[in-house]
Design a protein around this motif. Structure first.
Motif, PDB file in Angstrom:
ATOM      1  N   GLU A 178       0.706  -1.101   0.123  1.00  0.00           N
ATOM      2  CA  GLU A 178       0.008   0.012  -0.003  1.00  0.00           C
ATOM      3  C   GLU A 178       0.846   1.380  -0.004  1.00  0.00           C
ATOM      4  O   GLU A 178       1.798   1.276   0.773  1.00  0.00           O
ATOM      5  CB  GLU A 178      -1.098   0.274   1.253  1.00  0.00           C
ATOM      6  N   VAL A 179       0.583   2.151  -0.748  1.00  0.00           N
ATOM      7  CA  VAL A 179       1.557   3.290  -1.053  1.00  0.00           C
ATOM      8  C   VAL A 179       0.725   4.441  -0.868  1.00  0.00           C
ATOM      9  O   VAL A 179      -0.289   4.615  -1.644  1.00  0.00           O
ATOM     10  CB  VAL A 179       2.542   3.224  -2.500  1.00  0.00           C
ATOM     11  N   ARG A 180       1.256   5.482  -0.137  1.00  0.00           N
ATOM     12  CA  ARG A 180       0.675   6.865  -0.095  1.00  0.00           C
ATOM     13  C   ARG A 180       1.670   7.870  -0.362  1.00  0.00           C
ATOM     14  O   ARG A 180       2.666   7.702   0.031  1.00  0.00           O
ATOM     15  CB  ARG A 180       0.145   6.900   1.495  1.00  0.00           C
ATOM     16  N   PHE A 181       1.436   8.864  -1.040  1.00  0.00           N
ATOM     17  CA  PHE A 181       2.146  10.056  -1.418  1.00  0.00           C
ATOM     18  C   PHE A 181       1.642  11.221  -0.655  1.00  0.00           C
ATOM     19  O   PHE A 181       0.311  11.588  -0.627  1.00  0.00           O
ATOM     20  CB  PHE A 181       2.157  10.165  -2.975  1.00  0.00           C
ATOM     21  N   SER A 182       2.595  12.058   0.027  1.00  0.00           N
ATOM     22  CA  SER A 182       2.066  13.175   0.722  1.00  0.00           C
ATOM     23  C   SER A 182       3.029  14.187   0.828  1.00  0.00           C
ATOM     24  O   SER A 182       4.129  13.870   0.615  1.00  0.00           O
ATOM     25  CB  SER A 182       1.553  12.614   2.135  1.00  0.00           C
ATOM     26  N   ASN A 183       2.608  15.293   1.650  1.00  0.00           N
ATOM     27  CA  ASN A 183       3.788  16.117   1.893  1.00  0.00           C
ATOM     28  C   ASN A 183       4.337  16.817   0.818  1.00  0.00           C
ATOM     29  O   ASN A 183       5.559  16.927   0.551  1.00  0.00           O
ATOM     30  CB  ASN A 183       4.797  15.811   2.899  1.00  0.00           C
ATOM     31  N   TYR A 184       3.506  17.178  -0.376  1.00  0.00           N
ATOM     32  CA  TYR A 184       3.986  17.783  -1.681  1.00  0.00           C
ATOM     33  C   TYR A 184       4.483  19.135  -1.327  1.00  0.00           C
ATOM     34  O   TYR A 184       3.813  20.012  -0.817  1.00  0.00           O
ATOM     35  CB  TYR A 184       3.098  17.687  -2.764  1.00  0.00           C
ATOM     36  N   HIS A 185       5.672  19.475  -1.636  1.00  0.00           N
ATOM     37  CA  HIS A 185       5.985  20.956  -1.567  1.00  0.00           C
ATOM     38  C   HIS A 185       7.045  21.239  -2.544  1.00  0.00           C
ATOM     39  O   HIS A 185       7.877  20.568  -2.952  1.00  0.00           O
ATOM     40  CB  HIS A 185       6.635  20.994   0.000  1.00  0.00           C
ATOM     41  N   LYS A 186       7.215  22.432  -2.981  1.00  0.00           N
ATOM     42  CA  LYS A 186       7.928  23.086  -4.143  1.00  0.00           C
ATOM     43  C   LYS A 186       9.592  22.892  -3.607  1.00  0.00           C
ATOM     44  O   LYS A 186       9.748  23.201  -2.707  1.00  0.00           O
ATOM     45  CB  LYS A 186       7.524  24.503  -4.425  1.00  0.00           C
ATOM     46  N   PHE A 187      10.203  22.490  -4.592  1.00  0.00           N
ATOM     47  CA  PHE A 187      11.597  22.213  -4.525  1.00  0.00           C
ATOM     48  C   PHE A 187      12.466  23.512  -5.324  1.00  0.00           C
ATOM     49  O   PHE A 187      12.002  23.888  -6.270  1.00  0.00           O
ATOM     50  CB  PHE A 187      12.189  21.168  -5.148  1.00  0.00           C
ATOM     51  N   ALA A 188      12.935  24.360  -4.318  1.00  0.00           N
ATOM     52  CA  ALA A 188      13.713  25.957  -4.855  1.00  0.00           C
ATOM     53  C   ALA A 188      14.708  26.039  -3.981  1.00  0.00           C
ATOM     54  O   ALA A 188      14.852  25.849  -2.770  1.00  0.00           O
ATOM     55  CB  ALA A 188      12.669  26.860  -4.596  1.00  0.00           C
ATOM     56  N   SER A 189      15.803  26.438  -4.703  1.00  0.00           N
ATOM     57  CA  SER A 189      17.116  27.016  -4.125  1.00  0.00           C
ATOM     58  C   SER A 189      16.799  28.177  -3.492  1.00  0.00           C
ATOM     59  O   SER A 189      15.999  29.033  -4.234  1.00  0.00           O
ATOM     60  CB  SER A 189      18.225  26.671  -4.865  1.00  0.00           C
ATOM     61  N   THR A 190      17.621  28.811  -2.442  1.00  0.00           N
ATOM     62  CA  THR A 190      17.461  29.915  -1.976  1.00  0.00           C
ATOM     63  C   THR A 190      18.873  30.603  -1.927  1.00  0.00           C
ATOM     64  O   THR A 190      19.930  30.111  -2.073  1.00  0.00           O
ATOM     65  CB  THR A 190      16.827  29.945  -0.566  1.00  0.00           C
ATOM     66  N   MET A 191      19.057  31.907  -1.887  1.00  0.00           N
ATOM     67  CA  MET A 191      20.294  32.542  -1.883  1.00  0.00           C
ATOM     68  C   MET A 191      20.079  33.785  -1.065  1.00  0.00           C
ATOM     69  O   MET A 191      19.314  34.741  -0.962  1.00  0.00           O
ATOM     70  CB  MET A 191      20.563  33.047  -3.396  1.00  0.00           C
ATOM     71  N   ARG A 192      21.233  33.957  -0.101  1.00  0.00           N
ATOM     72  CA  ARG A 192      21.298  35.039   0.459  1.00  0.00           C
ATOM     73  C   ARG A 192      22.449  35.855   0.164  1.00  0.00           C
ATOM     74  O   ARG A 192      23.744  35.314  -0.031  1.00  0.00           O
ATOM     75  CB  ARG A 192      21.334  34.754   2.012  1.00  0.00           C
ATOM     76  N   ILE A 193      22.457  37.395   0.234  1.00  0.00           N
ATOM     77  CA  ILE A 193      23.514  37.943  -0.122  1.00  0.00           C
ATOM     78  C   ILE A 193      23.931  38.697   1.346  1.00  0.00           C
ATOM     79  O   ILE A 193      23.359  39.393   1.623  1.00  0.00           O
ATOM     80  CB  ILE A 193      23.071  39.523  -1.158  1.00  0.00           C
ATOM     81  N   LEU A 194      25.362  38.279   1.577  1.00  0.00           N
ATOM     82  CA  LEU A 194      25.546  38.851   2.938  1.00  0.00           C
ATOM     83  C   LEU A 194      26.511  40.118   2.826  1.00  0.00           C
ATOM     84  O   LEU A 194      27.338  40.123   1.725  1.00  0.00           O
ATOM     85  CB  LEU A 194      26.483  37.747   3.547  1.00  0.00           C
ATOM     86  N   PRO A 195      26.453  40.938   3.655  1.00  0.00           N
ATOM     87  CA  PRO A 195      27.332  42.010   3.431  1.00  0.00           C
ATOM     88  C   PRO A 195      28.655  41.839   3.521  1.00  0.00           C
ATOM     89  O   PRO A 195      29.197  40.932   4.316  1.00  0.00           O
ATOM     90  CB  PRO A 195      26.799  42.995   4.668  1.00  0.00           C
ATOM     91  N   GLY A 196      29.503  42.456   2.761  1.00  0.00           N
ATOM     92  CA  GLY A 196      30.948  42.349   2.814  1.00  0.00           C
ATOM     93  C   GLY A 196      31.477  42.788   4.359  1.00  0.00           C
ATOM     94  O   GLY A 196      31.025  43.488   4.776  1.00  0.00           O
ATOM     95  N   ASP A 197      32.789  42.257   4.139  1.00  0.00           N
ATOM     96  CA  ASP A 197      33.480  42.543   5.491  1.00  0.00           C
ATOM     97  C   ASP A 197      34.443  43.914   5.275  1.00  0.00           C
ATOM     98  O   ASP A 197      35.193  43.657   4.461  1.00  0.00           O
ATOM     99  CB  ASP A 197      34.566  41.358   5.933  1.00  0.00           C
ATOM    100  N   PRO A 198      34.001  44.953   5.874  1.00  0.00           N
ATOM    101  CA  PRO A 198      35.061  46.105   5.724  1.00  0.00           C
ATOM    102  C   PRO A 198      36.355  46.022   5.892  1.00  0.00           C
ATOM    103  O   PRO A 198      37.176  46.694   5.261  1.00  0.00           O
ATOM    104  CB  PRO A 198      34.148  47.047   6.644  1.00  0.00           C
ATOM    105  N   ASP A 199      36.890  45.171   6.855  1.00  0.00           N
ATOM    106  CA  ASP A 199      38.179  44.941   7.202  1.00  0.00           C
ATOM    107  C   ASP A 199      38.751  43.981   6.306  1.00  0.00           C
ATOM    108  O   ASP A 199      40.112  43.453   6.533  1.00  0.00           O
ATOM    109  CB  ASP A 199      38.229  44.361   8.605  1.00  0.00           C
TER     110      ASP A 199
END
Length: 370
Positions: free
Chosen positions: A347-368
């Motif tokens: 018996e097979v059940r398919f659940s918890n469908y959710h979109k696959f997507a990559s995320t990206m964060r731009i971090l502030p540069g280090d002034p030093d």
């Protein structure tokens, strides 16, 4: 009618374990009613249902009604659910079918053309997503009785529950590197546990491609699990046109020969397509491999139920559940335990469908850093 009912109940009571009793849905309901009247225990009832096989489809609606009307124990309910799963390859009782005229050939062809367009387009429109596939595996491998000299119990019982995350990207299900799913074949495998594959695309595309090289004919109108009207077509695919692989390991040819063999067979198959008559959307598919009792695998069948799921805030048609049934020769069970072939059900059940997507964060540069 009363005499026939008594005979049916007698067959249930005396039928030996391993010998199947084929009954209609109405006869099964009669027996359940008689059980309540006789005040049989949950265990006794489940034992008697082990040998029952339906010759009609026990629909989801009828199963819900039976469960609500009858006071059945957990073991009986489990056996009843397994009986219902195995019956999905048959038509429902005639009294449950819509009383509608058979559509003409032009209308039938229009439905099939719409189904082809739907499958070609729907798989392209699916986004990249993740989902959970949960499989409950049952078999009838003998369980030793409590007493030393007791006979082994051979009722279908839960062996394991497994959960696996499915990844679907760029129009394809991402599978393990040792899987055959990417080679254009669909099928079943009993190599490392009984498994099926291809529910997310290959099974639809392959069946439609194969079936139009064979035979597709009108079968009936039916009411779907959601209550909608569906058109059911029956198809047959010959072995030369087939892409259905039955893969089984391992079996012995005789008890005197300890060597084991692997069975890989590209089988012809047949089944049914459940279609929305106006849009061609596939509601359900069934598939039964054409095998013989002399083959190491005698039965290899599967069915997939589709439904609407939410992925990323949009509605898509995807698998929601499935069932797979297999019967294989097991020399120990057949010759030693005198039980008959080994029967496996997933018996097979398919659940918890959710979109696959990559995320990206731009971090502030280090002034030093400079």
């Amino acid at each position: 009618m009363h005499r026939f009912s008594i005979l049916l109940i007698f067959l249930f009571l005396v039928n030996p374990i391993g010998a199947a009793t084929r009954v209609t849905v109405a006869q099964l309901e009669q027996f359940l009613t008689s059980k309540q009247a006789a005040k049989q225990s949950d265990g006794e009832m489940a034992d008697r249902l082990v040998s029952v096989q339906l010759m009609e489809q026990l629909t989801a609606q009828t199963l819900v009604r039976i469960e609500s009307e009858a006071s059945l124990g957990p073991n009986t309910l489990e056996q009843l659910r397994l009986i219902a799963n195995s019956s999905i390859f048959f038509a429902p009782p005639s009294g449950e079918l819509p009383n509608l005229a058979v559509p003409d050939q032009i209308s039938q062809q229009r439905m099939l053309n719409a189904a082809i367009e739907y499958v070609d387009g729907a798989l392209q429109r699916l986004p990249d997503f993740l989902a959970i596939r949960t499989t409950d595996s049952f078999d009838n491998a003998p369980q030793r009785a409590g007493s030393k000299h007791g006979k082994p119990e051979a009722e279908l019982h839960l062996v394991r529950e497994s959960r696996r995350e499915i990844a679907y990207r760029n129009g394809k299900e991402i599978v393990d590197s040792d899987s055959d799913s990417g080679n254009g074949q669909l099928g079943s495998s009993a190599f490392a546990g009984f498994t099926t594959k291809g529910e997310f695309g290959p099974v639809l595309k392959t069946i439609l491609s194969d079936s139009f090289k064979g035979s597709v004919v009108w079968n009936r109108w039916q009411t779907s699990e959601s209550g909608a009207l569906v058109a059911v077509f029956r198809y047959v695919v010959s072995k030369p046109a087939s892409h259905y692989l039955v893969d089984f390991c391992c079996y012995q040819k005789s008890r005197d020969d300890p060597q084991t063999f692997r069975f890989r067979y590209l089988a012809g198959y047949h089944g049914e397509l459940y279609l929305d008559p106006s849009t061609g959307v596939v509601d359900r598919i069934t598939l039964e491999a054409e095998l013989t009792e002399d083959d190491p695998v005698m039965v290899s069948s599967s069915a997939v139920q589709y439904g609407q799921v939410n992925i990323g805030g949009k509605r898509y048609i995807c698998p929601v559940r499935g069932v797979a049934v297999s019967e294989v020769h097991n020399l120990n069970m057949e010759l030693v335990d005198k039980i008959g072939p080994e029967r496996l059900i997933n018996e097979v059940r398919f659940s918890n469908y959710h979109k696959f997507a990559s995320t990206m964060r731009i971090l502030p540069g280090d002034p030093d850093a400079n």
